[in-house]
Enzyme design. Structure first.
Site, PDB file in Angstrom:
ATOM      1  N   HIS A 264      52.049  24.439  82.362  1.00 35.05           N
ATOM      2  CA  HIS A 264      52.347  25.474  81.352  1.00 35.05           C
ATOM      3  C   HIS A 264      53.402  26.458  81.880  1.00 35.05           C
ATOM      4  CE1 HIS A 264      51.162  28.208  77.971  1.00 35.05           C
ATOM      5  NE2 HIS A 264      51.625  29.127  78.806  1.00 35.05           N
ATOM      6  N   GLU A 265      53.149  27.009  83.046  1.00 33.80           N
ATOM      7  CA  GLU A 265      54.095  27.997  83.589  1.00 33.80           C
ATOM      8  C   GLU A 265      55.447  27.352  83.914  1.00 33.80           C
ATOM      9  OE1 GLU A 265      53.409  31.003  83.122  1.00 33.80           O
ATOM     10  OE2 GLU A 265      51.273  30.675  82.734  1.00 33.80           O
ATOM     11  N   HIS A 268      57.555  27.362  80.888  1.00 31.75           N
ATOM     12  CA  HIS A 268      58.244  28.652  80.711  1.00 31.75           C
ATOM     13  C   HIS A 268      59.449  28.742  81.657  1.00 31.75           C
ATOM     14  CE1 HIS A 268      55.542  30.747  77.987  1.00 31.75           C
ATOM     15  NE2 HIS A 268      54.500  30.585  78.756  1.00 31.75           N
ATOM     16  N   GLU A 294      56.586  30.324  74.170  1.00 33.60           N
ATOM     17  CA  GLU A 294      55.301  29.634  74.182  1.00 33.60           C
ATOM     18  C   GLU A 294      55.452  28.192  73.675  1.00 33.60           C
ATOM     19  OE1 GLU A 294      53.250  31.221  75.875  1.00 33.60           O
ATOM     20  OE2 GLU A 294      51.365  30.168  75.556  1.00 33.60           O
TER      21      GLU A 294
HETATM   22 ZN    ZN Z   1      52.477  30.951  78.168  1.00 36.03          ZN
END
Ligand code: ZN
Length: 500
Positions: A264-265, A268, A294
């Site tokens: 997830h990170e 980003h 997101e």
């Molecule tokens: Zn996030």
């Protein structure tokens, strides 16, 4: 004109320097700073923040922005967008009486602590009075700042995702309500059969870190311009394209957590690293909006990271690292484990399918609050009713209900919907990307390079130099349509749960 632009560039440079200092201080606070350093640190940081605020609101800065605004049609596109944005937020802030604004900021400075205490002791009554004040201010704030185009809750929604209104979100959440909620009820009433004997095992943290190193390579994360450390809650932070850092958190008894937080990170971070480096000297770097950011983290985490095709390539590596722990566990068992869906009370622990329902509950409540159809004192009751209605579970305590999230204590009303919107954006991007190449098939190369390249070209390179709606349009060549999201989820979970 040239002189004016030069002056503005000097302002930008200084603001970037302030941002850099604040990024490094916050990064350090959240990763390595010794506990004894916090008092002095907050004193130094306070002085820097005040300086930065004074500088960005000084006569000099404001007059340069005003002048450039008057000449906006002769500016290049990036600069024009930046100046219009700056001018809009200056004008907005001017409408709020200074003393009320300062009082509100003082309130926010202590509200998070009170919320944390209320949550830990499961004491709604402790938090209620402060939340009353926050909502009272924001209700006045939307009155002060209203325009012919934007009023009420729309003003708050627009602050977190420019261009998104209550009407847009209503359409989105109504689709979820009518098309997804019944499906979620069907799925979560079933149990997924698989060999889950590994769930009770401990997974050594050193090996989890080793696997994360491998994932960083798979995702082509550039370690000359980034790094991964540990923090209580994983996050991504950075400035420009040359310093984009991520954190992760490791649990011995839940090795899945670090894998998906990490992906997830890194989603980003990929966004930030792939912005056009020319934007590093402007204030138009970074991601285009909360929901767009997101959309990237969730694209990599859920659409790619929780796909069978991804693990077909990488499960052997994981299994090789955890020979003992994953003995006898087949790819199919692992795949089911990372995709099983259950109704739960806590948003941050929700799975891919039930997650948007948690957001919808918060959206319904915020909307009612700012349309004056609901009062703060009634929040715990309404929360329980909604969780029962949509997820069919009882909320045993406010700690696991209305008090669970930090956002409202920071006055962040209008923020939650962007989380679900991000996931929905990701599904639509997935659909569009597949027209250019077979996304899942591309994973057989054992990396995400083709996906990264597509995002760089169609979204990342623009940074925040355009409005979120324009960026979405550039990326997909379509208008946002929530049906793609619902269809994606129904298709995926129908298969996993073998439904008819
Ligand atoms: Zn996030």
């Amino acid at each position: 004109m040239d002189e004016l632009i030069q002056k503005y560039q000097a302002i930008r440079n200084k603001m970037l320097a302030y941002r850099f200092a604040s990024f490094i201080i916050n990064w350090d606070s959240n990763t390595e700073a010794p506990s004894g350093s916090f008092e002095a640190r907050s004193r130094h940081f306070g002085i820097l923040s005040e300086d930065s605020y004074k500088f960005s609101t000084s006569e000099e800065t404001l007059s340069v922005i005003e002048e450039l605004y008057k000449n906006r049609n002769s500016l290049d596109e990036v600069l024009k967008h930046e100046i219009v944005e700056a001018k809009t937020s200056i004008d907005k802030l001017k409408k709020v009486p200074m003393d009320e604004y300062v009082e509100y900021m003082t309130l926010l400075a202590k509200s998070e602590n009170i919320w944390a205490k209320a949550k830990n002791t499961n004491d709604w009554n402790l938090f209620e009075p402060i939340l009353e004040k926050i909502v009272a201010f924001l209700r006045k704030y939307v009155e002060y700042t209203k325009t012919p185009k934007l009023q009420g809750y729309n003003i708050l929604l627009d602050e977190y995702e420019k261009g998104m209104t209550q009407a847009d979100y209503d359409e989105f959440f109504n689709t979820i309500k009518t098309d997804l909620v019944p499906f979620v009820k069907e799925v979560t009433s079933k149990t997924l059969e698989y060999n889950n004997s590994f769930e009770s095992h401990k997974f050594p943290i050193e090996k989890q870190k080793e696997f994360m190193k491998y994932i960083m390579e798979v995702m082509d994360y550039d370690l000359t311009r980034g790094l991964m450390k540990e923090s209580e809650h994983p996050f991504t932070s950075g400035i420009g394209t040359t310093d984009v850092r991520v954190t992760n958190h490791y649990y011995e008894d839940n090795f899945i957590s670090s894998i998906f937080s990490g992906i997830h990170e890194l989603g980003h971070a990929t966004y930030e690293q792939q912005v056009d480096p020319e934007l590093d000297l402007t204030l138009s770097g970074g991601g285009g909006s909360m929901a767009l950011h997101e959309s990237q983290s969730r694209f990599y985490e859920n659409i790619i990271g929780r796909s069978k095709e991804f693990w077909k390539e990488h499960y052997p590596v994981l299994k090789d690292l955890f020979k003992k722990e994953l003995k006898g566990i087949k790819l199919d068992d692992f795949y089911k484990h990372i995709n099983k869906s259950t109704t739960s009370l806590i948003r941050t622990e929700a799975d891919e399918l039930t997650y948007p329902i948690h957001i919808m509950i918060r959206y319904d409540i915020e909307k009612a609050l700012f349309n004056n159809e609901l009062e703060v004192k009634d929040l715990p009751k309404v929360w329980k009713q909604k969780v029962k209605e949509y997820l069919n579970i009882e909320v045993p305590s406010d700690k696991e209900g209305v008090l669970q999230d930090v956002h409202w204590s920071g006055g962040m009303f209008g923020y939650f919907p962007t989380y679900a919107l991000g996931s929905a954006y990701a599904s639509q991007m997935f659909k569009v990307m597949n027209k250019d190449f077979n996304v899942f098939k591309s994973l057989s190369s054992k990396n995400t390079k083709e996906i990264n390249a597509w995002f760089k070209e169609n979204l990342h390179k623009y940074g925040s130099s355009k409005s979120p709606k324009d960026l979405f349009k550039l990326c997909t060549n379509q208008k946002f349509n929530p049906k793609h999201y619902v269809n994606y989820l129904i298709k995926k979970y129908t298969k996993i749960y073998n439904l008819k």
